[in-house]
Write a protein that holds these residues in place. Structure first.
Motif, mmCIF file in Angstrom:
data_model
loop_
_atom_site.group_PDB
_atom_site.id
_atom_site.type_symbol
_atom_site.label_atom_id
_atom_site.label_comp_id
_atom_site.label_asym_id
_atom_site.label_seq_id
_atom_site.Cartn_x
_atom_site.Cartn_y
_atom_site.Cartn_z
ATOM 1 N N TYR A 11 0.827 -1.194 0.000
ATOM 2 C CA TYR A 11 0.000 0.000 0.000
ATOM 3 C C TYR A 11 0.869 1.256 0.000
ATOM 4 O O TYR A 11 1.922 1.313 0.637
ATOM 5 N N ASN A 39 -6.170 -2.365 -7.459
ATOM 6 C CA ASN A 39 -7.157 -3.372 -7.087
ATOM 7 C C ASN A 39 -6.815 -4.698 -7.747
ATOM 8 O O ASN A 39 -6.668 -4.776 -8.972
ATOM 9 N N PHE A 53 -7.844 0.182 -4.875
ATOM 10 C CA PHE A 53 -8.335 -0.351 -3.605
ATOM 11 C C PHE A 53 -7.887 0.585 -2.481
ATOM 12 O O PHE A 53 -6.697 0.910 -2.375
ATOM 13 N N SER A 55 -8.043 1.387 1.702
ATOM 14 C CA SER A 55 -8.299 0.841 3.030
ATOM 15 C C SER A 55 -8.274 1.955 4.066
ATOM 16 O O SER A 55 -7.643 2.998 3.851
ATOM 17 N N GLU A 85 -17.426 -0.979 1.183
ATOM 18 C CA GLU A 85 -17.435 -2.392 1.585
ATOM 19 C C GLU A 85 -18.858 -2.904 1.794
ATOM 20 O O GLU A 85 -19.198 -4.004 1.349
ATOM 21 N N THR A 172 -13.116 -0.698 3.887
ATOM 22 C CA THR A 172 -12.436 -0.542 2.601
ATOM 23 C C THR A 172 -13.395 -0.017 1.547
ATOM 24 O O THR A 172 -14.615 0.030 1.753
#
Length: 351
Positions: A11, A39, A53, A55, A85, A172
């Motif tokens: 990340y 992603n 993606f 988080s 999510e 997420t």
């Protein structure tokens, strides 16, 4: 100010500065960290190349927040949409349990289905599977029924009691961009941001939207929405019970029509009727329950007996117990014979 790592595993770290409430304006602003990467889900899709993606999204995140954030990083026009999510979880359930692509499908009312008649839902699933096997299309009556049910379901929904739904802490999201090049530009912008932070120490500001205010306004809105209008509440409750009674009656009619219909293997399910009175049906059910209970107890007893002498140490223990039991009985018999001899006295045969 402590240094911020550029990456954490796969990340890239994106620090943002949260808006400061006026009640604590004298304190330094809080810093929140977003973790972004390309992603790469387990099940690949066509949009993976142009999605990111994310988080640890803030609890009050909305699509407007991320649209403004990415516009401040790479300019407008690149961000397309975002799915959180909770939304992805609902879409997975909807895709696995519904055969309709409409926004008003029955899977959108999960909490409502939990209190619907159990027999109605079971028979509806059975009829749906049978229709799929036969390859039949929905007729106008079926479409009209679904439209009426969805209208009742919408009307039966209780008014919302919170001004805004919050996300789970540390949840997420997947951000969708216009093309794969936009994802590369965003990741490069995050990398350049760390170089700029070394000199300016200015974090990107998290957008402050009036519709997502937390704290006292959020609680005040909840307190206001917790007491809805009585007429709206009564209409929702009436619609709920109307739909409940409608599906219950529909289930009874469907069960009557399917009673003597053979299945795909040609078998007909014979259901116990109440021709001889309600008492006979109740007695039969009680007898079936008693037989099922007796079978279960017999099965448990057989399992217990099968496991009694299963291991070697159990055999040794059993033989030792049998030996001790024989010794104990021998000593008891010996004492009993001695007592009988003392009671009879010395035996003297006649001359």
């Amino acid at each position: 100010m402590a240094s911020i790592p550029k990456t954490l595993g796969d990340y890239a770290v994106l620090p943002i500065q949260l808006p400061q409430p006026q009640s604590i304006a004298h304190l330094p602003p809080a810093t929140h960290f977003l973790y972004v990467r390309r992603n790469a889900p387990k099940i690949a899709t066509a949009d993976d190349g142009r999605s990111l993606f994310i988080s640890n999204v803030p609890v009050d995140s909305t699509e407007e927040h991320f649209r403004a954030l990415f516009a401040s990083l790479v300019g407008p026009g690149r961000f397309e949409s975002i799915s959180f999510e909770e939304e992805r979880r609902r879409q997975r359930k909807k895709g696995g349990g519904s055969d309709s692509d409409d926004d008003d499908s029955e899977s959108d009312f999960e909490d409502f289905d939990a209190v619907m008649p159990r027999q109605a839902s079971s028979l509806a699933d059975l009829q749906s599977r049978k229709r799929k096997r036969e390859g039949g299309e929905k007729d106008e009556a079926e479409e009209g029924r679904r439209t009426a049910i969805n209208a009742l379901r919408k009307q039966s929904q209780l008014p919302a009691s919170w001004p805004q739904s919050l996300h789970r802490s540390g949840s997420t999201a997947v951000a969708l961009f216009a093309d794969p090049k936009s994802v590369d530009i965003v990741l490069k912008a995050v990398a350049k941001l760390h170089k700029a932070l070394a000199s300016s120490q200015q974090y990107p500001a998290w957008p402050s939207l009036p519709s997502s205010s937390l704290g006292a306004p959020w609680l005040a809105g909840h307190n206001r929405l917790a007491y809805p209008n009585r007429e709206e509440l009564r209409e929702s409750v009436d619609a709920f019970f109307a739909l409940f009674n409608f599906q219950e009656a529909e289930a009874a009619e469907l069960a009557r029509r399917m009673r003597n219909v053979p299945d795909e293997d040609g078998f007909v399910t014979v259901s116990r009727g109440t021709t001889g009175g309600a008492g006979r049906g109740v007695a039969a059910r009680q007898q079936e329950a008693a037989l099922a209970r007796a079978k279960q107890l017999a099965k448990q007893e057989r399992q217990r007996q099968d496991m009694t002498n299963f291991y070697r140490f159990q055999l040794r223990e059993r033989k030792k117990e049998e030996q001790l039991e024989l010794q104990r009985k021998f000593q008891e018999d010996r004492k009993r014979v001695d007592a009988m001899r003392e009671k009879r006295g010395k035996f003297r045969p006649e001359a």
